[in-house]
Motif scaffolding. Sequence first.
Motif, PDB file in Angstrom:
ATOM      1  N   ASP A   1       0.718  -0.814  -0.049  1.00 32.99           N
ATOM      2  CA  ASP A   1      -0.096   0.025  -0.048  1.00 32.99           C
ATOM      3  C   ASP A   1       1.141   1.625   0.173  1.00 32.99           C
ATOM      4  O   ASP A   1       0.615   2.519  -0.445  1.00 32.99           O
TER       5      ASP A   1
ATOM      6  N   GLU B   1     -21.375   4.404  -4.107  1.00 31.96           N
ATOM      7  CA  GLU B   1     -19.840   4.248  -3.062  1.00 31.96           C
ATOM      8  C   GLU B   1     -19.358   4.897  -2.693  1.00 31.96           C
ATOM      9  O   GLU B   1     -18.949   6.016  -3.677  1.00 31.96           O
TER      10      GLU B   1
ATOM     11  N   TYR C   1     -11.266   5.731  -3.494  1.00 25.78           N
ATOM     12  CA  TYR C   1     -10.671   4.967  -4.944  1.00 25.78           C
ATOM     13  C   TYR C   1     -11.920   4.435  -5.151  1.00 25.78           C
ATOM     14  O   TYR C   1     -11.458   3.391  -6.615  1.00 25.78           O
ATOM     15  N   ARG C   2     -13.327   4.546  -5.123  1.00 22.02           N
ATOM     16  CA  ARG C   2     -14.155   4.086  -5.312  1.00 22.02           C
ATOM     17  C   ARG C   2     -15.560   5.132  -5.951  1.00 22.02           C
ATOM     18  O   ARG C   2     -16.586   5.211  -5.842  1.00 22.02           O
TER      19      ARG C   2
ATOM     20  N   ARG D   1     -15.738   7.167 -11.383  1.00 21.48           N
ATOM     21  CA  ARG D   1     -14.929   6.319 -11.700  1.00 21.48           C
ATOM     22  C   ARG D   1     -14.426   6.905 -13.396  1.00 21.48           C
ATOM     23  O   ARG D   1     -14.293   7.903 -13.764  1.00 21.48           O
TER      24      ARG D   1
ATOM     25  N   LYS E   1      -6.205   0.426 -11.159  1.00 22.00           N
ATOM     26  CA  LYS E   1      -6.448  -0.799 -10.874  1.00 22.00           C
ATOM     27  C   LYS E   1      -6.152  -1.849  -9.914  1.00 22.00           C
ATOM     28  O   LYS E   1      -6.860  -2.953  -9.604  1.00 22.00           O
ATOM     29  N   LYS E   2      -4.910  -1.860  -9.846  1.00 21.11           N
ATOM     30  CA  LYS E   2      -4.506  -2.515  -8.620  1.00 21.11           C
ATOM     31  C   LYS E   2      -5.166  -1.725  -7.316  1.00 21.11           C
ATOM     32  O   LYS E   2      -5.341  -2.675  -5.735  1.00 21.11           O
ATOM     33  N   ARG E   3      -5.167  -0.722  -6.824  1.00 26.53           N
ATOM     34  CA  ARG E   3      -6.508  -0.243  -5.904  1.00 26.53           C
ATOM     35  C   ARG E   3      -7.618  -0.666  -5.782  1.00 26.53           C
ATOM     36  O   ARG E   3      -9.180  -0.340  -4.948  1.00 26.53           O
ATOM     37  N   GLY E   4      -8.123  -1.299  -7.148  1.00 25.59           N
ATOM     38  CA  GLY E   4      -9.423  -1.674  -7.583  1.00 25.59           C
ATOM     39  C   GLY E   4     -10.414  -0.617  -7.332  1.00 25.59           C
ATOM     40  O   GLY E   4     -11.350  -0.494  -7.805  1.00 25.59           O
ATOM     41  N   CYS E   5      -9.972   0.377  -8.679  1.00 25.70           N
ATOM     42  CA  CYS E   5     -10.561   1.461  -8.769  1.00 25.70           C
ATOM     43  C   CYS E   5     -11.947   0.928 -10.028  1.00 25.70           C
ATOM     44  O   CYS E   5     -11.900  -0.157 -10.621  1.00 25.70           O
ATOM     45  N   ARG E   6     -13.148   1.856 -10.243  1.00 23.32           N
ATOM     46  CA  ARG E   6     -13.789   1.579 -11.272  1.00 23.32           C
ATOM     47  C   ARG E   6     -13.814   2.192 -12.308  1.00 23.32           C
ATOM     48  O   ARG E   6     -13.561   3.193 -12.355  1.00 23.32           O
TER      49      ARG E   6
ATOM     50  N   ASP F   1     -14.489   1.681 -15.777  1.00 25.44           N
ATOM     51  CA  ASP F   1     -15.988   1.026 -16.704  1.00 25.44           C
ATOM     52  C   ASP F   1     -16.140   1.337 -17.811  1.00 25.44           C
ATOM     53  O   ASP F   1     -15.185   2.420 -17.822  1.00 25.44           O
TER      54      ASP F   1
END
Lengths: 301, 65
Positions: A19, A241, A245-246, A249, A292-297, A299
């Motif tokens: 992180d 959300e 990071y969420r 998007r 991408k690693k952070r789990g961002c959207r 889309d």
Amino acid sequence: MNVAVTEPVAAAPVAERNDRELAREELTIARKYIGPFPIVMAAWGLGNLVCWLALWPLVMTGTLSLWIAFPLATLNVALCYLPSHEAQHSNYAKSGEPLRWLNELIGYVSTIPLVLPFKTARITHMDHHTYTNDPERDPDYGVKAANAWQAILTGIRRRQPGQPNAYGKLLREKAEAGDETAKRAMMEGLAQTLSFWAILTALAWSGYAIEAALLWWLPRHIGMSYISLFLSWFPHHPMNEQGRYRNTRHFHYWFGNIVSFGMEHHIIHHLHPGIPLNRNAAAYRELRPILKKRGCRLDGV
Amino acid sequence: MIGKIVQTIGPWGPVLFGIGFLAPLIAQSMEAMEIAAPFGLSFVQTGLLIGTGLGLAAKFRGRWI
């Protein structure tokens, strides 16, 4: 944004970094795009205003057809927000810097066609960043809708007489809590709004009602819908959300990033508001593995 | 003081808009499109009638459309 980067960037693949390393690399990349004066945005803001102002004498003297001027005025109104948005984030010059006056000038004048008071915009936008997608505290939460058409209709409904005004409510709360900037924002907002209606009325009763309607009143409504759709609804949909990071998007718009006013990469703006709009796409391309690693959207639409 | 003025005038905004902007807009649009004003009224009188009516309707319905 103020964290100093003192260590070299880790060379390990993104997937293997922890992180802290990811945060450091994200900041290192972001800083590359924050630096230089955003001359594109400054020219956009002032040039767009000059274009819109020029339409009035051109139409009134019969030099330019009103039917050509109307779509141009609509484009001007739709385009006028984003340069002011940079000023809201002090991206032209921070407080105390030599060009601070230019930052504030662009902030104040570029949104004249939209009749959006600068201080109101700055205060409410900062709360939008702090509380993005919070139903109670995000002043832009009202754009939430199931789809794009519903978002446009919701926006029109919110502009009907007597509807609650999220920006006004927020300013009142802050002013009642003793916030002097919010009090001043309310006064400036009132003055600007009353001036708008006074000018429209004066133009209309001077024989220029159709010109006023097609150069300002109707373009403003169309512009507000467009801005609300692309700057608020698309980047935050479905607005359920929160978290760095969420809450925003990346998306692909059918007609491209230019038509969406660069909002495909709005996630970059929420992560690093100091990066000017015209550098968001490049920053996004470089930051994408980390996002991408952070789990961002990230889309498609 | 200013807050009270705004609170008093605010609810009448649609009517003021109807008189201040819609009325001349309707009158000038009728003239431009060569639409005859009814009942021997002038364009401005027609505009004021329709503009004020629409403004009052918007005020009491709470919506323009």
